[in-house]
Design a protein around this motif. Structure first.
Motif, PDB file in Angstrom:
ATOM      1  N   THR A   1       3.710   0.900  -4.776  1.00 35.98           N
ATOM      2  CA  THR A   1       3.935   0.936  -3.270  1.00 35.98           C
ATOM      3  C   THR A   1       4.277  -0.299  -2.811  1.00 35.98           C
ATOM      4  OG1 THR A   1       1.725   1.209  -2.884  1.00 35.98           O
ATOM      5  CG2 THR A   1       3.143   3.225  -2.928  1.00 35.98           C
ATOM      6  N   HIS A   2       4.306  -1.476  -3.496  1.00 36.33           N
ATOM      7  CA  HIS A   2       4.366  -2.463  -3.124  1.00 36.33           C
ATOM      8  C   HIS A   2       5.132  -3.909  -3.797  1.00 36.33           C
ATOM      9  CE1 HIS A   2       4.043  -5.096   0.778  1.00 36.33           C
ATOM     10  NE2 HIS A   2       4.097  -5.908  -0.228  1.00 36.33           N
ATOM     11  N   ASN A   3       6.431  -4.086  -3.570  1.00 38.05           N
ATOM     12  CA  ASN A   3       6.880  -5.143  -4.600  1.00 38.05           C
ATOM     13  C   ASN A   3       7.709  -6.138  -3.518  1.00 38.05           C
ATOM     14  OD1 ASN A   3       8.931  -6.532  -6.280  1.00 38.05           O
ATOM     15  ND2 ASN A   3       8.135  -5.481  -7.689  1.00 38.05           N
TER      16      ASN A   3
ATOM     17  N   VAL B   1       8.292  -1.492   5.306  1.00 39.49           N
ATOM     18  CA  VAL B   1       8.430  -2.890   6.279  1.00 39.49           C
ATOM     19  C   VAL B   1       7.074  -3.408   6.283  1.00 39.49           C
ATOM     20  CG1 VAL B   1       8.710  -3.581   8.694  1.00 39.49           C
ATOM     21  CG2 VAL B   1      10.512  -2.391   7.655  1.00 39.49           C
ATOM     22  N   GLU B   2       6.609  -4.770   5.905  1.00 35.87           N
ATOM     23  CA  GLU B   2       5.588  -5.276   6.008  1.00 35.87           C
ATOM     24  C   GLU B   2       5.281  -6.270   7.356  1.00 35.87           C
ATOM     25  OE1 GLU B   2       4.513  -7.809   2.615  1.00 35.87           O
ATOM     26  OE2 GLU B   2       2.593  -7.425   2.817  1.00 35.87           O
ATOM     27  N   GLY B   3       4.637  -5.563   8.315  1.00 38.84           N
ATOM     28  CA  GLY B   3       4.585  -6.442   9.300  1.00 38.84           C
ATOM     29  C   GLY B   3       5.334  -5.851  10.473  1.00 38.84           C
TER      30      GLY B   3
ATOM     31  N   THR C   1       0.395  -4.948  10.688  1.00 39.09           N
ATOM     32  CA  THR C   1       0.361  -6.383  10.802  1.00 39.09           C
ATOM     33  C   THR C   1       0.766  -6.872   9.361  1.00 39.09           C
ATOM     34  OG1 THR C   1      -1.986  -6.720  10.136  1.00 39.09           O
ATOM     35  CG2 THR C   1      -1.322  -6.271  12.667  1.00 39.09           C
ATOM     36  N   TRP C   2       1.206  -8.230   9.311  1.00 34.68           N
ATOM     37  CA  TRP C   2       1.215  -8.904   8.065  1.00 34.68           C
ATOM     38  C   TRP C   2      -0.250  -9.803   8.295  1.00 34.68           C
ATOM     39  CZ3 TRP C   2       2.602 -14.274   6.800  1.00 34.68           C
ATOM     40  CH2 TRP C   2       2.292 -14.604   5.570  1.00 34.68           C
ATOM     41  N   ASN C   3      -0.168 -10.952   7.883  1.00 33.94           N
ATOM     42  CA  ASN C   3      -1.462 -11.682   8.271  1.00 33.94           C
ATOM     43  C   ASN C   3      -1.508 -12.506   9.613  1.00 33.94           C
ATOM     44  OD1 ASN C   3      -2.147 -11.896   5.479  1.00 33.94           O
ATOM     45  ND2 ASN C   3      -1.339 -13.870   4.930  1.00 33.94           N
TER      46      ASN C   3
ATOM     47  N   SER D   1      -2.893  -1.868   5.035  1.00 34.46           N
ATOM     48  CA  SER D   1      -3.206  -3.011   4.237  1.00 34.46           C
ATOM     49  C   SER D   1      -2.777  -4.276   5.274  1.00 34.46           C
ATOM     50  CB  SER D   1      -1.936  -3.288   3.268  1.00 34.46           C
ATOM     51  OG  SER D   1      -2.520  -2.389   1.964  1.00 34.46           O
ATOM     52  N   HIS D   2      -3.560  -5.341   5.123  1.00 33.74           N
ATOM     53  CA  HIS D   2      -3.396  -6.510   6.003  1.00 33.74           C
ATOM     54  C   HIS D   2      -4.072  -6.195   7.435  1.00 33.74           C
ATOM     55  CE1 HIS D   2      -0.778  -9.489   3.860  1.00 33.74           C
ATOM     56  NE2 HIS D   2      -0.335  -8.277   3.500  1.00 33.74           N
ATOM     57  N   VAL D   3      -4.478  -5.241   7.916  1.00 38.65           N
ATOM     58  CA  VAL D   3      -4.881  -4.823   9.314  1.00 38.65           C
ATOM     59  C   VAL D   3      -6.503  -5.483   9.208  1.00 38.65           C
ATOM     60  CG1 VAL D   3      -3.058  -3.139   9.851  1.00 38.65           C
ATOM     61  CG2 VAL D   3      -5.490  -2.585   9.457  1.00 38.65           C
TER      62      VAL D   3
ATOM     63  N   SER E   1      -0.970   0.506   1.450  1.00 38.90           N
ATOM     64  CA  SER E   1       0.071   0.288   0.286  1.00 38.90           C
ATOM     65  C   SER E   1      -0.248  -0.977  -0.860  1.00 38.90           C
ATOM     66  CB  SER E   1       1.408  -0.233   0.886  1.00 38.90           C
ATOM     67  OG  SER E   1       1.313  -1.666   1.520  1.00 38.90           O
ATOM     68  N   HIS E   2      -1.367  -1.829  -0.475  1.00 34.16           N
ATOM     69  CA  HIS E   2      -1.448  -2.839  -1.330  1.00 34.16           C
ATOM     70  C   HIS E   2      -2.783  -3.544  -1.159  1.00 34.16           C
ATOM     71  CE1 HIS E   2       0.777  -5.289   1.501  1.00 34.16           C
ATOM     72  NE2 HIS E   2       0.777  -6.312   1.092  1.00 34.16           N
ATOM     73  N   SER E   3      -3.978  -2.910  -1.100  1.00 33.92           N
ATOM     74  CA  SER E   3      -5.312  -3.561  -0.876  1.00 33.92           C
ATOM     75  C   SER E   3      -6.280  -3.047  -2.135  1.00 33.92           C
ATOM     76  CB  SER E   3      -5.716  -2.777   0.416  1.00 33.92           C
ATOM     77  OG  SER E   3      -5.207  -3.310   1.554  1.00 33.92           O
TER      78      SER E   3
ATOM     79  N   PRO F   1     -11.328 -10.407   3.115  1.00 37.54           N
ATOM     80  CA  PRO F   1     -10.851  -9.591   4.233  1.00 37.54           C
ATOM     81  C   PRO F   1      -9.772  -8.580   4.030  1.00 37.54           C
ATOM     82  CG  PRO F   1     -10.994 -11.916   4.862  1.00 37.54           C
ATOM     83  CD  PRO F   1     -11.201 -11.784   3.454  1.00 37.54           C
ATOM     84  N   ARG F   2      -9.032  -8.882   3.042  1.00 45.00           N
ATOM     85  CA  ARG F   2      -7.880  -8.210   2.639  1.00 45.00           C
ATOM     86  C   ARG F   2      -8.068  -6.905   2.067  1.00 45.00           C
ATOM     87  NH1 ARG F   2      -4.258  -6.172   2.210  1.00 45.00           N
ATOM     88  NH2 ARG F   2      -2.635  -6.824   0.774  1.00 45.00           N
ATOM     89  N   ASN F   3      -9.449  -6.801   1.377  1.00 41.16           N
ATOM     90  CA  ASN F   3      -9.752  -5.323   0.825  1.00 41.16           C
ATOM     91  C   ASN F   3     -10.673  -4.457   1.822  1.00 41.16           C
ATOM     92  OD1 ASN F   3      -8.760  -6.354  -1.565  1.00 41.16           O
ATOM     93  ND2 ASN F   3     -10.546  -7.380  -2.596  1.00 41.16           N
TER      94      ASN F   3
ATOM     95  N   SER G   1       1.277  -2.838  -7.093  1.00 42.07           N
ATOM     96  CA  SER G   1       0.903  -4.186  -7.449  1.00 42.07           C
ATOM     97  C   SER G   1       1.063  -5.425  -6.694  1.00 42.07           C
ATOM     98  CB  SER G   1       1.903  -4.134  -8.591  1.00 42.07           C
ATOM     99  OG  SER G   1       3.367  -4.192  -8.032  1.00 42.07           O
ATOM    100  N   ASP G   2       2.091  -5.181  -5.798  1.00 38.03           N
ATOM    101  CA  ASP G   2       2.350  -6.804  -5.168  1.00 38.03           C
ATOM    102  C   ASP G   2       3.254  -7.665  -6.089  1.00 38.03           C
ATOM    103  OD1 ASP G   2       2.531  -8.260  -2.869  1.00 38.03           O
ATOM    104  OD2 ASP G   2       0.654  -8.595  -2.409  1.00 38.03           O
ATOM    105  N   PHE G   3       3.557  -7.178  -6.971  1.00 38.87           N
ATOM    106  CA  PHE G   3       4.496  -7.986  -8.043  1.00 38.87           C
ATOM    107  C   PHE G   3       5.456  -8.730  -7.307  1.00 38.87           C
ATOM    108  CE2 PHE G   3       3.399  -5.502 -11.729  1.00 38.87           C
ATOM    109  CZ  PHE G   3       2.551  -6.640 -12.850  1.00 38.87           C
TER     110      PHE G   3
HETATM  111 ZN   LIG Z   1       1.385  -8.155   1.780  1.00 43.20          ZN
END
Ligand SMILES: [Zn+2]
Length: 393
Positions: free
Chosen positions: A36-38, A133-135, A160-162, A207-209, A228-230, A239-241, A340-342
């Motif tokens: 779910t994340h690349n 959409v990431e953010g 959110t993203w970072n 993820s990221h929030v 999606s990627h945590s 904090p991302r986990n 994965s976030d590959f």
């Molecule tokens: Zn990310």
């Protein structure tokens, strides 16, 4: 006689081993694998690559390697950081790129916006290509723009993203800032965004929030959410986990947590090792930057030059399995998957050099004694359940 006996025993061990090797490959390739994340779109735009060329040695993934990996469904991340002046236009530019790849490869890729199309793509042996959409900054505070992103195929938005949006705080912000900060969590408009996503059939990605945003989402959403990627905070406290109570809340909500492969989110000792690497090579990085290289390229040059040090620094492959197993033990196998976030991460775990090593995950889960049913849920079944639960017919 004795020799013959030893020979028979050796043969049986070999046959068992071989049967086992074939078992995991058979199971892996007959299962639906959803990642779910690349971030390959951003990587390609940045470096002038195209997903449908051979990018071996340059990236973690490309179209042909997805097939070798047994990836059936890939959610492509649409991403820009918070400093981009026209984030909505930039998001559309990235979606155009994905559309172009699909158009050029009609026998290998298909844009997928719901579970029926997903199954159709798999039947036709095409990579089911989805958009996330990431953010939330990319919807530019406009529900109309959110509708347009949905119309173009977006099926999750990471709130959110970072960076913060005007209506939601990120994990980075909530962690780095004092409690006294003026806005924390979702504003009223932020809650409207979540309700609107529920209404139109777009998954809410947590993820990221920040933690406060997370709990506001859980108390607002009427549909299952996705991370999606945590990964798991109890194993790697960043904090991302997600903490145990958050994992339990996602399970109660019927959602899913997709494990991120970044070494820094898997291994609690990674941060220390990375800082030591930076300190060792600070002078060299400085001189690289003086020659005009930006930080990203200076770092990459050092990672290539000191590949052995980088390899030792990376998280062990076993940690990926540990994170999956932690969630399974805490809430069950129905609430964990793979994101994965590959191509968005510089340090995947050891043994997972690129997407083609994905079958090792199935092998490890099988060796751990997981049932075929549980493995198939983790590889993709859980994500498909959440996708279906969010669909609006
Ligand atoms: Zn990310």
């Amino acid at each position: 006689m004795r020799m013959k006996k030893i020979f028979v025993i050796l043969c049986s061990i070999f046959c068992l081993f071989n049967a086992h090797a074939q078992d995991y490959k058979k199971l892996h390739f007959e299962s639906i694998l959803c990642d779910t994340h690349n971030d390959i779109i951003s990587t390609c735009l940045e470096k002038g690559y195209s997903f449908d060329e051979d990018l071996t040695g340059k990236t973690h993934s490309d179209l042909n390697r997805m097939f070798k990996a047994g990836v059936d469904v890939q959610v492509f991340s649409i991403w820009c950081d918070g400093t981009q002046p026209n984030p909505y236009a930039f998001a559309n530019r990235e979606i155009d790129t994905l559309y172009a790849w699909i158009k050029r490869n009609p026998s290998k890729m298909m844009l997928v916006t719901n579970s029926d199309e997903l199954m159709q793509a798999i039947k036709q042996h095409k990579l089911a290509s989805m958009i996330g959409v990431e953010g939330g900054h990319m919807m530019e505070n406009s529900l109309d723009k959110l509708d347009s992103l949905y119309a173009r195929g977006t099926r999750y938005m990471t709130l959110t993203w970072n960076n913060n949006t005007d209506w939601a705080t990120s994990a980075k912000f909530e962690h780095d800032s004092a409690q006294s900060q003026r806005k924390i969590g979702l504003t009223d408009f932020g809650k409207q965004v979540v309700q609107h996503m529920n209404k139109i059939g777009m998954m809410v990605d947590v993820s990221h929030v920040g933690e406060k945003t997370f709990w506001d989402v859980i108390n607002t959403t009427t549909k299952p959410v996705i991370a999606s990627h945590s990964s798991v905070y109890a194993i790697c406290p960043v904090p991302r986990n997600l903490k145990d109570d958050q994992i339990q809340a996602v399970a109660k909500n019927g959602g899913v947590i997709q494990i991120n492969f970044y070494s820094g989110f898997l291994d609690s000792t990674f941060d220390k090792k990375e800082k030591a690497f930076e300190a060792r090579h600070a002078a060299e990085k400085g001189s690289l930057m003086k020659t005009g290289k930006n930080e990203f390229f200076a770092d990459n040059a050092l990672f290539t030059k000191y590949a052995n040090e980088v390899r030792d620094m990376r998280a062990s492959f076993q940690l990926v399995i540990d994170h999956i197993d932690y969630i399974k033990k805490l809430v069950g196998a129905d609430y964990v998957g793979l994101g994965s976030d590959f191509d968005g991460i510089s340090f995947p775990p050891q043994e997972l050099d690129d997407v083609t090593y994905y079958p090792l995950v199935t092998k490890a889960l099988l060796e751990k004694g997981y049932s075929k049913t549980d493995i198939q849920k983790i590889l993709g079944g859980n994500f498909i359940r959440v996708l279906k639960a969010n669909e609006v017919k």
